[in-house]
Scaffold this active site. Sequence first.
Site, PDB file in Angstrom:
ATOM      1  N   GLY A 190       0.920  -1.144   0.067  1.00  0.00           N
ATOM      2  CA  GLY A 190      -0.129   0.105   0.108  1.00  0.00           C
ATOM      3  C   GLY A 190       0.716   1.457  -0.024  1.00  0.00           C
ATOM      4  O   GLY A 190       0.627   2.216  -0.916  1.00  0.00           O
ATOM      5  N   SER A 191       2.049   1.199   0.760  1.00  0.00           N
ATOM      6  CA  SER A 191       2.712   2.367   0.891  1.00  0.00           C
ATOM      7  C   SER A 191       3.455   2.763  -0.609  1.00  0.00           C
ATOM      8  O   SER A 191       3.484   3.921  -0.866  1.00  0.00           O
ATOM      9  CB  SER A 191       3.915   2.243   1.773  1.00  0.00           C
ATOM     10  OG  SER A 191       3.308   2.018   3.212  1.00  0.00           O
ATOM     11  N   ASN A 211      -7.925   3.965   8.549  1.00  0.00           N
ATOM     12  CA  ASN A 211      -7.490   2.931   9.144  1.00  0.00           C
ATOM     13  C   ASN A 211      -7.615   2.981  10.741  1.00  0.00           C
ATOM     14  O   ASN A 211      -7.672   1.894  11.428  1.00  0.00           O
ATOM     15  CB  ASN A 211      -6.032   2.876   8.714  1.00  0.00           C
ATOM     16  CG  ASN A 211      -5.238   3.929   8.859  1.00  0.00           C
ATOM     17  OD1 ASN A 211      -5.739   4.965   8.052  1.00  0.00           O
ATOM     18  ND2 ASN A 211      -4.095   4.115   9.390  1.00  0.00           N
ATOM     19  N   GLN A 240      -7.861  -0.238   3.393  1.00  0.00           N
ATOM     20  CA  GLN A 240      -8.698  -0.693   4.198  1.00  0.00           C
ATOM     21  C   GLN A 240     -10.143  -0.901   3.655  1.00  0.00           C
ATOM     22  O   GLN A 240     -10.838  -1.815   4.253  1.00  0.00           O
ATOM     23  CB  GLN A 240      -9.186   0.231   5.364  1.00  0.00           C
ATOM     24  CG  GLN A 240      -7.938   0.776   6.287  1.00  0.00           C
ATOM     25  CD  GLN A 240      -7.639  -0.529   7.304  1.00  0.00           C
ATOM     26  OE1 GLN A 240      -8.258  -1.411   7.738  1.00  0.00           O
ATOM     27  NE2 GLN A 240      -6.088  -0.590   7.650  1.00  0.00           N
ATOM     28  N   SER A 267      -3.512  -3.206  -0.640  1.00  0.00           N
ATOM     29  CA  SER A 267      -2.427  -4.217  -0.133  1.00  0.00           C
ATOM     30  C   SER A 267      -2.873  -5.591   0.344  1.00  0.00           C
ATOM     31  O   SER A 267      -4.061  -5.457   1.180  1.00  0.00           O
ATOM     32  CB  SER A 267      -1.842  -3.500   1.188  1.00  0.00           C
ATOM     33  OG  SER A 267      -0.870  -4.133   1.840  1.00  0.00           O
ATOM     34  N   ALA A 268      -2.230  -6.513   0.020  1.00  0.00           N
ATOM     35  CA  ALA A 268      -2.760  -8.054   0.333  1.00  0.00           C
ATOM     36  C   ALA A 268      -2.842  -8.020   1.628  1.00  0.00           C
ATOM     37  O   ALA A 268      -3.726  -8.877   2.043  1.00  0.00           O
ATOM     38  CB  ALA A 268      -1.798  -8.945  -0.456  1.00  0.00           C
ATOM     39  N   HIS A 269      -1.990  -7.753   2.565  1.00  0.00           N
ATOM     40  CA  HIS A 269      -1.808  -8.292   3.902  1.00  0.00           C
ATOM     41  C   HIS A 269      -3.008  -7.745   4.695  1.00  0.00           C
ATOM     42  O   HIS A 269      -2.896  -8.153   6.071  1.00  0.00           O
ATOM     43  CB  HIS A 269      -0.550  -7.975   4.742  1.00  0.00           C
ATOM     44  CG  HIS A 269      -0.111  -6.521   5.000  1.00  0.00           C
ATOM     45  ND1 HIS A 269      -0.295  -6.232   6.119  1.00  0.00           N
ATOM     46  CD2 HIS A 269       0.145  -5.528   4.192  1.00  0.00           C
ATOM     47  CE1 HIS A 269       0.097  -4.935   6.370  1.00  0.00           C
ATOM     48  NE2 HIS A 269       0.240  -4.539   5.183  1.00  0.00           N
ATOM     49  N   THR A 314      11.329  -8.143 -11.285  1.00  0.00           N
ATOM     50  CA  THR A 314      10.813  -9.532 -11.390  1.00  0.00           C
ATOM     51  C   THR A 314       9.429  -9.682 -10.518  1.00  0.00           C
ATOM     52  O   THR A 314       9.868  -9.212  -9.368  1.00  0.00           O
ATOM     53  CB  THR A 314      12.067 -10.565 -11.058  1.00  0.00           C
ATOM     54  OG1 THR A 314      12.967 -10.359 -11.991  1.00  0.00           O
ATOM     55  CG2 THR A 314      11.332 -12.098 -11.225  1.00  0.00           C
ATOM     56  N   CYS A 344       3.409   7.085  21.900  1.00  0.00           N
ATOM     57  CA  CYS A 344       4.561   7.269  22.477  1.00  0.00           C
ATOM     58  C   CYS A 344       5.497   5.996  21.852  1.00  0.00           C
ATOM     59  O   CYS A 344       6.737   6.231  21.696  1.00  0.00           O
ATOM     60  CB  CYS A 344       4.273   6.694  23.855  1.00  0.00           C
ATOM     61  SG  CYS A 344       3.056   7.745  24.731  1.00  0.00           S
TER      62      CYS A 344
HETATM   63  C1  LIG Z   1      -1.741  -0.579   5.904  1.00  0.00           C
HETATM   64  C2  LIG Z   1      -1.999   0.651   5.255  1.00  0.00           C
HETATM   65  C3  LIG Z   1      -1.430   1.267   4.314  1.00  0.00           C
HETATM   66  C4  LIG Z   1       0.097   0.873   3.912  1.00  0.00           C
HETATM   67  O1  LIG Z   1      -0.057  -0.462   3.321  1.00  0.00           O
HETATM   68  P1  LIG Z   1       1.215  -1.355   3.552  1.00  0.00           P
HETATM   69  O2  LIG Z   1       0.978  -2.566   2.560  1.00  0.00           O
HETATM   70  O3  LIG Z   1       1.628  -1.700   4.847  1.00  0.00           O
HETATM   71  O4  LIG Z   1       2.567  -0.604   2.867  1.00  0.00           O
HETATM   72  C5  LIG Z   1      -1.620   2.435   3.421  1.00  0.00           C
HETATM   73  N1  LIG Z   1      -2.880   2.875   3.794  1.00  0.00           N
HETATM   74  C6  LIG Z   1      -3.906   2.485   4.768  1.00  0.00           C
HETATM   75  C7  LIG Z   1      -5.397   3.121   4.797  1.00  0.00           C
HETATM   76  C8  LIG Z   1      -3.406   1.373   5.421  1.00  0.00           C
HETATM   77  O5  LIG Z   1      -4.299   1.022   6.427  1.00  0.00           O
END
Ligand SMILES: *Cc1c(COP(=O)(O)O)cnc(C)c1O
Length: 393
Positions: free
Chosen positions: A72-73, A152, A180, A200-202, A238, A326
Amino acid sequence: MNKLIYLDNAATTKTAPEVVEAMLPYFTEYYGNPSSVYDFAVHSKEAVTKAREQIAGVLKAKPEEIYFTAGGSESDNWALKAAFEAYKAKGNHIITTKIEHHAILHTCEYLEKRGAKITYLDVDENGIVCLEELEKAITPETILISIMFANNEIGSVQPVKEIGMIAREHGILFHTDAVQAFGQLAIDVDECNIDMLSSSAHKINGPKGIGFLYIRKGVKIRSFVHGGAQERKRRAGTENVPGIVGYGAAAERAVNTMEERTAKEIQLRDYLISRLTSEIPYVKLNGDPVKRLPNNVNVSFQFIEGESLLLMLDSYGICGSSGSACTSGSLDPSHVLLAIGLPHEIAHGSLRLTLSEETTKEDLDYTVEKLKEIVQNLRNMSPLYEDFVKKQK
Ligand SMILES: *Cc1c(COP(=O)(O)O)cnc(C)c1O
């Protein structure tokens, strides 16, 4: 050992067993490079093609509009940096919100140093952007609107269709961080006039380190990683074949289970919210009560430090997250909680619990019981609370 109660699914999710199973052969058996010409590599190439089709299907997009990234980043970085460069001749103004993920906000700061003008829209007390303010922010120099689909931290879901309409009327690109939302809410990129979308897949029971950027056909955008001709020459390197296969499987699974899964999550989410807000005094729900991700609960406990709360919960095997920062080396509470108008001390006492399809009512009952204890204990140690109680008398 306590049973693990994992309530941090907005941070990451468990990779589903069937996703792992789909991935495994692409480590062991079909390890060929999709770009190679021999027959053996065809397995890898076909697997990538299939995953691209699976994902495009979820968004009602075309497979050639899906570009795989490392998460996602990266997708957020790409969308903003490349649009800024490609549309320089038209203008330098980007509109976003104060509650975006840092992958957007820190990219905006980076672009500001390179001549971009950024408008960070306010949100209301429920974390929703105001459409009139969005329209008012548009100038002839505006090249991009980037507003997240769903937040998020507090789970608020934006009026994406209306935002898309405004963008389209003004001929401005619309990017949405849907990390999200993808797999949790139905998304149709045409209906919402979305030009670019990050995912993002995770976050949807897929593997870590794989994401995509949807780029509508016709959008001018620069390559992000230079090198080989992968991803139609726009993102070299790749392909992460097992990751891509896992992503495809996770996306398909998310869509197939969406209705039933989210209905169950909404029920449990509202059950948890109702117990927390009725059984613990001085608690406030953060985010919109209705326009909300199915699995998101975010509450603030007055007179409490979120960090202490998390540590205590951890000692009972309960994983959550807090809006107090923190641990990340900053004393400022979450920018999202401040943007919805929470005073610092209330933002510091916030707790995010995000459910999964595996979360049970028993898990939540246990969590509520423990929270009642912990909150009372922490308050008993709090000088702020002591003062407050004295004043009440
Ligand atoms: C987790 C998240 C990201 C970042 O995704 P990654 O795959 O961890 O780099 C970006 N935007 C939102 C809203 C997220 O929840």
